[in-house]
Enzyme design. Structure first.
Site, PDB file in Angstrom:
ATOM      1  N   ARG A 103      47.134  44.946  48.892  1.00 43.06           N
ATOM      2  CA  ARG A 103      47.775  43.656  48.678  1.00 43.06           C
ATOM      3  C   ARG A 103      48.108  43.488  47.194  1.00 43.06           C
ATOM      4  NH1 ARG A 103      42.927  39.094  48.995  1.00 43.06           N
ATOM      5  NH2 ARG A 103      41.512  40.163  47.573  1.00 43.06           N
ATOM      6  N   ASN A 116      48.753  33.931  44.646  1.00 45.18           N
ATOM      7  CA  ASN A 116      47.300  33.952  44.795  1.00 45.18           C
ATOM      8  C   ASN A 116      46.680  34.761  43.680  1.00 45.18           C
ATOM      9  OD1 ASN A 116      45.008  33.229  46.596  1.00 45.18           O
ATOM     10  ND2 ASN A 116      44.661  35.436  46.535  1.00 45.18           N
ATOM     11  N   GLU A 117      45.698  34.173  43.025  1.00 40.03           N
ATOM     12  CA  GLU A 117      44.921  34.899  42.009  1.00 40.03           C
ATOM     13  C   GLU A 117      45.781  35.845  41.181  1.00 40.03           C
ATOM     14  OE1 GLU A 117      41.488  36.750  43.761  1.00 40.03           O
ATOM     15  OE2 GLU A 117      40.377  34.879  43.738  1.00 40.03           O
ATOM     16  N   GLU A 152      38.077  28.579  46.167  1.00 42.44           N
ATOM     17  CA  GLU A 152      37.468  29.629  46.992  1.00 42.44           C
ATOM     18  C   GLU A 152      36.069  29.904  46.494  1.00 42.44           C
ATOM     19  OE1 GLU A 152      39.283  33.476  47.197  1.00 42.44           O
ATOM     20  OE2 GLU A 152      41.278  32.659  47.419  1.00 42.44           O
ATOM     21  N   TRP A 208      33.154  42.719  48.920  1.00 42.45           N
ATOM     22  CA  TRP A 208      33.782  43.612  47.952  1.00 42.45           C
ATOM     23  C   TRP A 208      32.836  44.131  46.885  1.00 42.45           C
ATOM     24  CZ3 TRP A 208      32.992  40.639  43.733  1.00 42.45           C
ATOM     25  CH2 TRP A 208      33.068  39.240  43.888  1.00 42.45           C
ATOM     26  N   GLU A 266      38.585  42.401  55.138  1.00 46.72           N
ATOM     27  CA  GLU A 266      37.555  41.413  54.804  1.00 46.72           C
ATOM     28  C   GLU A 266      36.765  40.951  56.020  1.00 46.72           C
ATOM     29  OE1 GLU A 266      38.511  39.494  50.841  1.00 46.72           O
ATOM     30  OE2 GLU A 266      40.342  39.089  51.980  1.00 46.72           O
ATOM     31  N   LYS A 267      36.645  41.838  57.011  1.00 44.41           N
ATOM     32  CA  LYS A 267      35.957  41.411  58.246  1.00 44.41           C
ATOM     33  C   LYS A 267      34.459  41.204  58.043  1.00 44.41           C
ATOM     34  CE  LYS A 267      36.162  46.144  60.070  1.00 44.41           C
ATOM     35  NZ  LYS A 267      37.055  46.617  58.974  1.00 44.41           N
TER      36      LYS A 267
HETATM   37  C1  GAL Z   1      39.618  36.343  46.488  1.00 47.70           C
HETATM   38  C2  GAL Z   1      40.952  36.316  47.212  1.00 47.70           C
HETATM   39  C3  GAL Z   1      40.784  36.029  48.682  1.00 47.70           C
HETATM   40  C4  GAL Z   1      39.664  36.856  49.253  1.00 47.70           C
HETATM   41  C5  GAL Z   1      38.399  36.571  48.485  1.00 47.70           C
HETATM   42  C6  GAL Z   1      37.200  37.297  49.021  1.00 47.70           C
HETATM   43  O1  GAL Z   1      39.699  37.130  45.351  1.00 47.70           O
HETATM   44  O2  GAL Z   1      41.801  35.341  46.666  1.00 47.70           O
HETATM   45  O3  GAL Z   1      41.996  36.304  49.356  1.00 47.70           O
HETATM   46  O4  GAL Z   1      39.987  38.205  49.167  1.00 47.70           O
HETATM   47  O5  GAL Z   1      38.582  36.957  47.154  1.00 47.70           O
HETATM   48  O6  GAL Z   1      36.041  37.054  48.282  1.00 47.70           O
END
Ligand code: GAL
Length: 666
Positions: free
Chosen positions: A111, A149-150, A304, A312, A352-353
């Site tokens: 992405r 986004n970010e 978020e 991650w 991200e499951k």
């Molecule tokens: C952020 C991102 C989200 C998601 C999240 C997971 O960096 O904007 O889409 O990936 O991390 O922690």
């Protein structure tokens, strides 16, 4: 914060309905209502679904879910969906994919795979943002625009030819002439002179260290290039809508000059992922939240975070339910007017499951769902806090130019990094319940008696004058090691260090003297206390400043480790060493300045976070977050907004718990 369309504390998360069938949408909306969700963010990564082919838009599904959300009175933070270009666009225009410093073009399949300066990419984002804005500007669910986004996540820089061209144009705007650029970059050294602007390239992989001013300008340019992407989308929205815009920040992030970015948006929002396995996470997160509140100049939005584990890190430890509650309400304590998550419903597929969600895989029978319901109830109770401003006690100088320059190559020590430095100054403040306002150079410091400058390696003469004026007018400024060294072009200031800060600090620095890894130096304070220095100290000659601590062993035994210079109405301290515990130094300064953060008679033990949010009407909300795993007793008085319980002078807090006390009229 300016969200006129939603009342109370915002609560919700990223929502990806395109993953689910219609029956699940029904269930989602019903469960959002049950949990007290007030806003969701979508469709952040919806480009491929919304715009499946050039010029073709499929808005029907988004119409449908937005109508359902509006009917359920759930507001929407509507994304322009431009963060990840679809495969058809990438294959038609492979040049929009980013290129690394080594010249490798990155592939589709993850992405945020875009070159920030690509004209094709920019035009496509403007088209999509405009189409989304035109369609939904008047939608009753819409509360906030969420651009991309970010920015800077995954791709902070791209070294392709388009970026090279844009970099040259940026340099010409900055310097006007090649002569001025050659001077600024110091190209007389190492045969780096340019006689043709076309010969300049980004700082791609080279045999040895790249010109440091080239690298510094590159960082400035990369931040600006991404900001232009944001501005272009914002302009496309503004054709159709005046509602506030945001883009989600990434806490204390090196790559983007968030002062500039915050100026360009209406709502400052952040994505914060403190690691539940890290005992230092609470105060490190507090630092990030203080930065966000400072960027916002008031309440901000947590857009978020994770209700439990992320997916991650190498090892993704879940949050204990009470720890999760503390993490969320800590953000409110430090000025957030909304607590949002990634994501609403846990994915069954994709990268991200295994990331936690408000609605876990286990559904409403899970302990995670219970945590969601509990938080939703608490945030409802905290509605009176919305719009109030934090009491702030100490200013810290935050300057991205300095961050970039400090971490340039070929310095006396690579150990002098900004984040470590600012953290070592922040932690003792947090432990003393002092709230920080981060300020940019030249900021108005009215009402702030103490300004900390953990590092100002890059100090312009304007910044030096601003610091001197502040001290002369009665402020106390404390400057950390390796400051006042270079100007905005990363040229060493003429004369002895610390250049333009020499007179203010009343010292001369003869030589920087890093301490080898693993070694420590003893430091004795004038009052007999002892401390330790590591990583860094300097050969300091006092020039009027009083020596308050001295190096006691090693090469610099007998040299100053802490000085104080009386300046007209104020004072300027210099800390030419990296202290193992900077609290030793700050304690001395704080006693002198006499800052009091706790209400009279209160006592809050270490590990319990304290902040105060103040209403324009005089209301006072004291936030207490017990981050420790033991019960604690706090000397405090007020009525807890979360429980309704009145506490008269003494409050026992359970392990990992929160209290928000409404204080009596002063
Ligand atoms: C952020 C991102 C989200 C998601 C999240 C997971 O960096 O904007 O889409 O990936 O991390 O922690």
């Amino acid at each position: 914060m300016g969200l006129t369309r939603v009342n109370g504390m915002l609560f919700g998360g990223d929502y990806t309905p395109e993953q689910w069938d219609l029956a699940t949408w029904d269930e989602d909306v019903a469960l959002m209502r049950e949990a007290g969700v007030t806003m969701v963010t979508l469709p952040v990564f919806g480009w491929a679904r919304l715009n499946p082919a050039p010029g073709e838009y499929t808005f029907d599904w988004l119409d449908d879910i937005l109508d359902r959300l509006a009917a359920a009175e759930i507001a929407v933070d509507l994304a322009t969906a431009t963060a990840s270009p679809p495969a058809w666009l990438v294959r038609a225009h492979p040049e929009i994919l980013p290129v690394t410093a080594a010249g490798v073009r990155l592939e589709f399949g993850s992405r945020q795979h875009y070159c920030p300066t690509s004209a094709t990419f920019r035009a496509a984002t403007v088209e999509l943002a405009g189409a989304v804005a035109a369609r939904y500007a008047d939608h009753p669910a819409l509360a906030l625009w969420h651009i991309s986004n970010e920015y800077g996540d995954h791709i902070t820089e791209c070294f392709c030819d388009s970026c090279a061209t844009a970099f040259r144009a940026w340099l010409l705007r900055r310097y006007g002439t090649l002569e001025a650029l050659n001077h600024a970059w110091g190209t007389a050294f190492w045969s780096q002179r340019y006689d043709d602007i076309a010969h300049i390239e980004p700082p791609r992989l080279a045999p040895g260290p790249v010109n440091p001013t080239q690298s510094l300008d590159w960082r400035r340019f990369c931040s600006d290039a991404l900001l232009e992407c944001f501005e272009l989308e914002k302009a496309a929205i503004r054709v159709h809508s005046d509602l506030p815009v945001t883009t989600n920040f990434m806490s204390m992030m090196r790559e983007l000059d968030y002062w500039k970015w915050a100026d360009a948006e209406d709502v400052v929002s952040d994505d914060a992922y403190p690691d539940p396995a890290d005992v230092d996470a609470p105060w490190q997160a507090a630092l990030n939240y203080d930065l966000m509140r400072s960027l916002a100049d008031g309440p901000w939005l947590l857009l978020e975070h994770a209700i439990s584990a992320v997916s991650w890190r190498e090892v993704n430890v879940p949050k204990r339910p009470d720890q999760s509650f503390c993490h969320s309400l800590q953000t409110v304590a430090r000025g957030a007017d909304g607590v949002m998550f990634f994501q609403w419903r846990a994915s069954r597929a994709g990268a991200e499951k295994f990331h936690s969600a408000l609605l876990p895989h286990g559904g409403t029978g899970s302990r995670g769902w219970a945590a969601t319901l509990r938080l939703g109830r608490a945030l409802k109770d905290l509605a009176p806090v919305v719009g109030t401003r934090n009491a702030e006690h100490v200013a810290i100088l935050m300057d991205w130019d300095n961050w970039w320059a400090l971490e340039g190559n070929d310095h006396p020590s690579t150990r002098m990094q900004w984040l470590d430095t600012v953290r070592s100054w922040y932690e003792p403040l947090w432990r003393r319940h002092l709230t920080v306002r981060f300020v940019r150079p030249g900021a108005d410091l009215t009402g702030l008696p103490l300004l900390l400058v953990p590092n100002a390696y890059l100090t312009t003469t304007d910044t030096a004058t601003w610091l001197a004026d502040y001290a002369a007018a009665g402020g106390t400024v404390v400057v950390g090691a390796f400051s006042g060294v270079v100007d905005e072009s990363d040229h060493v200031h003429p004369g002895a260090h610390p250049g333009p800060l020499r007179e203010l600090l009343g010292v001369q620095v003869d030589e920087f003297w890093p301490i080898p890894d693993g070694e420590r130096r003893a430091v004795y304070f004038a009052d007999g206390r002892r401390a330790q220095a590591l990583t860094w100290h300097e050969w300091v000659e006092p020039e009027g400043a009083q020596v308050r601590a001295t190096v006691a062993d090693g090469d610099l035994a007998g040299r100053p480790a802490l000085t104080r210079n009386a300046v007209a109405e104020g004072a300027a301290w210099y800390v030419p060493a990296r202290f193992a515990d900077l609290g030793e130094v700050l304690a001395e300064v704080l006693v002198e300045v006499g800052i009091q953060s706790l209400p009279p008679g209160w006592q809050v033990p270490d590990g319990v976070e304290f902040t105060l949010r103040l209403g324009a009407d005089g209301a006072r909300f004291a936030h207490l977050v017990n981050h420790t795993r033991g019960a604690v007793t706090v000397q405090a008085a007020g009525t807890d907004l979360l429980t309704g319980t009145r506490h008269d002078g003494k409050l026992t807090m359970a392990p990992e718990s929160v209290a928000v006390l409404v204080l009596d009229e002063p």
